[in-house]
Design an enzyme around this catalytic site. Structure first.
Site, PDB file in Angstrom:
ATOM      1  N   ASP A 285       0.820  -1.209   0.000  1.00 49.17           N
ATOM      2  CA  ASP A 285       0.000   0.000   0.000  1.00 49.17           C
ATOM      3  C   ASP A 285       0.856   1.263   0.000  1.00 49.17           C
ATOM      4  O   ASP A 285       0.391   2.346   0.366  1.00 49.17           O
ATOM      5  CB  ASP A 285      -0.915   0.030   1.234  1.00 49.17           C
ATOM      6  CG  ASP A 285      -2.178  -0.799   1.025  1.00 49.17           C
ATOM      7  OD1 ASP A 285      -2.395  -1.272  -0.106  1.00 49.17           O
ATOM      8  OD2 ASP A 285      -2.943  -0.968   1.997  1.00 49.17           O
TER       9      ASP A 285
ATOM     10  N   ASP B 191      -6.716  -7.286  14.122  1.00 52.26           N
ATOM     11  CA  ASP B 191      -6.284  -8.624  14.509  1.00 52.26           C
ATOM     12  C   ASP B 191      -7.064  -9.138  15.723  1.00 52.26           C
ATOM     13  O   ASP B 191      -7.546 -10.270  15.745  1.00 52.26           O
ATOM     14  CB  ASP B 191      -4.783  -8.643  14.790  1.00 52.26           C
ATOM     15  CG  ASP B 191      -4.327  -7.423  15.588  1.00 52.26           C
ATOM     16  OD1 ASP B 191      -5.191  -6.693  16.130  1.00 52.26           O
ATOM     17  OD2 ASP B 191      -3.112  -7.189  15.675  1.00 52.26           O
TER      18      ASP B 191
END
Length: 553
Positions: free
Chosen positions: A156, A309
């Protein structure tokens, strides 16, 4: 007034009136008048302060003392319980290989074997100029049949130069016969969670059974998959296997040593205890292997918080999946060595966890797929105590309530709350890492300074205000600081000064210094010793003398 007329025989006093008295009197000078007025004003202020202190401040402060002490007891019980489990696992030898079915992988690595499951390795990146080669090289060096593994680089990056370097590195490994794919998006929607979600949509990724995730600075050993995958292959209820982090720069500075102590406790105690008793812990976002079906059943990656996460781990837990922590498998990584990077990291972790608690509390209570005991553990121990209470009580009790109590003699904090409980908590934190026990004083002082930022991040997450969804990638330096010439770092001292100064820490240091001085002159205890040390700690951090400083010029 009277006049005396004297003759030969006698003295006769004759009173004579005057139109005004001439009795002598003292006339105040302007300075004396000002001082007198000031004295009376100060006296009135002191009287008012005593009344307000006794009627309003003292009751509120006493309530704060009670609440903080109650939270301290709650935190102590939780830490003691986890420490007992951790020690029991260590001394009883309850390794994961003994608690779960585990067999070594077999087959011909040169030619590949269908006995090996298909594995996807994902490495999300964002302008990782200093470390991209390390993670790509380590991933491509994993011992696994080349036709049964795909390495996926999710880049990214917004820096065209960095993107070109990463793309070139992928081409080099592809020319060596590795199944490596360089994937980019046209936006950064969802940040890391968005990149991981997009990566799972490619056709080659959908052929895989398991996915290993590594941040850009993580370097797994070649046998990583060989040691981790068997847990997933032979135990169909296990959804995640987490390895332990090992650090390449723990001795770089005092701040990295303190971080090592904190993270060692996290893995050796928190992760070990959660894995051993509840088969659950928060995924650390890297150095873990997921069963892809568990990710899909949990709803996939979501970007609603900055701890994607942990979000995925909690949702998978509510679906009944079990997690295993394997402390013997260690993956090298880099600790943040600049204060700015560490503060950004801690804000993201702390704020995201508190915000996830807010978002998932009702869902945890409503689920019917897990036991009440596991739901209680999630809500109370995992979220409330560790993600909320631990951050709030550290700051409010030790940095606010205790210093302010020296200004309000009507309120006192019992010695067991000021000394015994924090001492016990500190020893329990250090019990699994005795080699670093001499750093405990520095760890205490620095963690108390950081508690101000963690407290703020916790409140932001709970009430969803301010920087609640701000994502700042943790800066990795690699060997940058050792390769840059020293004159470049010292070129602009004025810039360095502005960049290093933290007004919030300096302001709080002044407040603590004032409280310590008041305790010396008016207090009847020895709190000033601790408060002075804490004031110095805030000042040192506020002046930027913690961690490395790297100029952006």
């Amino acid at each position: 007034m009277q006049l005396n007329f004297v003759n030969a025989s006698t003295t006769i006093p004759i009173p004579i009136p005057f139109p005004f008295p001439i009795t002598p009197r003292l006339v105040d000078s302007p300075l004396e008048a000002l001082l007198s007025h000031s004295y009376h004003f100060v006296t009135q202020i002191e009287v008012i302060w005593r009344v307000v202190r006794r009627m309003a401040i003292a009751p509120l402060l006493q309530l704060a003392v009670i609440v903080c002490l109650a939270m301290s007891v709650v935190l102590l019980i939780d830490i003691a319980a986890m420490g007992a489990v951790s020690l029991a696992v260590k001394f009883l030898g309850r390794r994961p290989e003994r608690r779960y079915k585990w067999e070594p992988m077999s087959g011909d690595l040169e030619q590949g074997s269908i006995a090996y499951p298909m594995v996807l390795v994902q490495i999300p990146m964002y302008n990782e100029k200093e470390v991209y080669r390390l993670s790509i090289g380590a991933a491509c060096a994993l011992s696994w049949p080349s036709d049964r593994i795909f390495v996926q680089i999710l880049d990214d990056s917004t820096d065209p130069t960095v993107k070109d370097l990463v793309r070139l590195e992928c081409k080099i490994w592809a020319s060596k016969g590795k199944n490596i794919f360089y994937e980019v998006r046209d936006n950064r929607k969802g940040y890391k969670a968005g990149a991981l979600k997009k990566g799972m949509e490619y056709s080659y990724a959908q052929k895989c059974d398991f996915v290993a995730i590594f941040d850009a600075d993580f370097q797994p050993e070649p046998d990583f998959l060989m040691r981790m995958i068997p847990f997933l292959m032979y135990n169909p209820k296990i959804g995640l296997v987490q390895a332990r982090w090992q650090f390449v720069n723990p001795n770089e500075c005092l701040m990295t040593r303190i971080q090592r102590m904190t993270l060692d406790y996290h893995f050796k105690v928190e992760q070990e205890a959660g894995s051993s008793i509840f088969s659950f812990f928060g995924f650390n976002g890297t150095a873990g292997v997921w069963r892809i079906s568990a990710i899909n059943e949990a709803g996939g990656w979501k970007d609603r918080t900055t701890v994607e996460d942990m979000d995925l781990a909690v949702r998978a837990c509510l679906k009944g999946w079990q997690f295993v922590y394997v402390g013997d498998v260690k993956v090298k990584s880099e600790l943040p060595s600049t204060l700015k990077a560490y503060r950004n990291q801690q804000h993201r972790w702390t704020c995201g966890a508190a915000n996830l608690f807010r978002k998932m509390s009702k869902e945890i209570l409503a689920t019917k797929e897990v036991s009440i005991w596991r739901k209680f553990y999630l809500l109370y121990s995992f979220f409330f105590v560790r993600k909320v209470v631990a951050h709030l009580v550290t700051f409010f009790l030790y940095c606010v309530v205790v210093p302010v109590s020296v200004l309000v003699p009507e309120v006192s904090v019992p010695i067991w709350g000021v000394a015994y409980i924090p001492t016990t908590i500190t020893l329990l934190n250090a019990i699994r890492n005795p080699r670093l026990i001499h750093f405990i004083p520095f760890w205490i002082l620095f963690e108390n300074v950081m508690s101000m930022h963690r407290m703020k991040a916790t409140l932001i997450g709970l009430f969803e205000t301010g920087r609640v969804n701000e994502w700042v990638v943790t800066e990795k330096l690699g060997d940058a600081t050792s390769t840059k010439p020293e004159p470049q770092i010292l070129e602009k001292p004025s810039f360095r000064l502005r960049a290093r100064i933290k007004l919030s820490e300096i302001g709080f240091a002044v407040f603590l210094f004032f409280c310590a001085c008041c305790d010396i002159f008016y207090g009847g205890n020895y709190y000033f010793v601790y408060i002075y040390l804490q004031s110095i700690s805030f000042l040192v951090v506020g002046l930027g003398y913690v961690g490395k400083f790297v100029s952006n010029s």
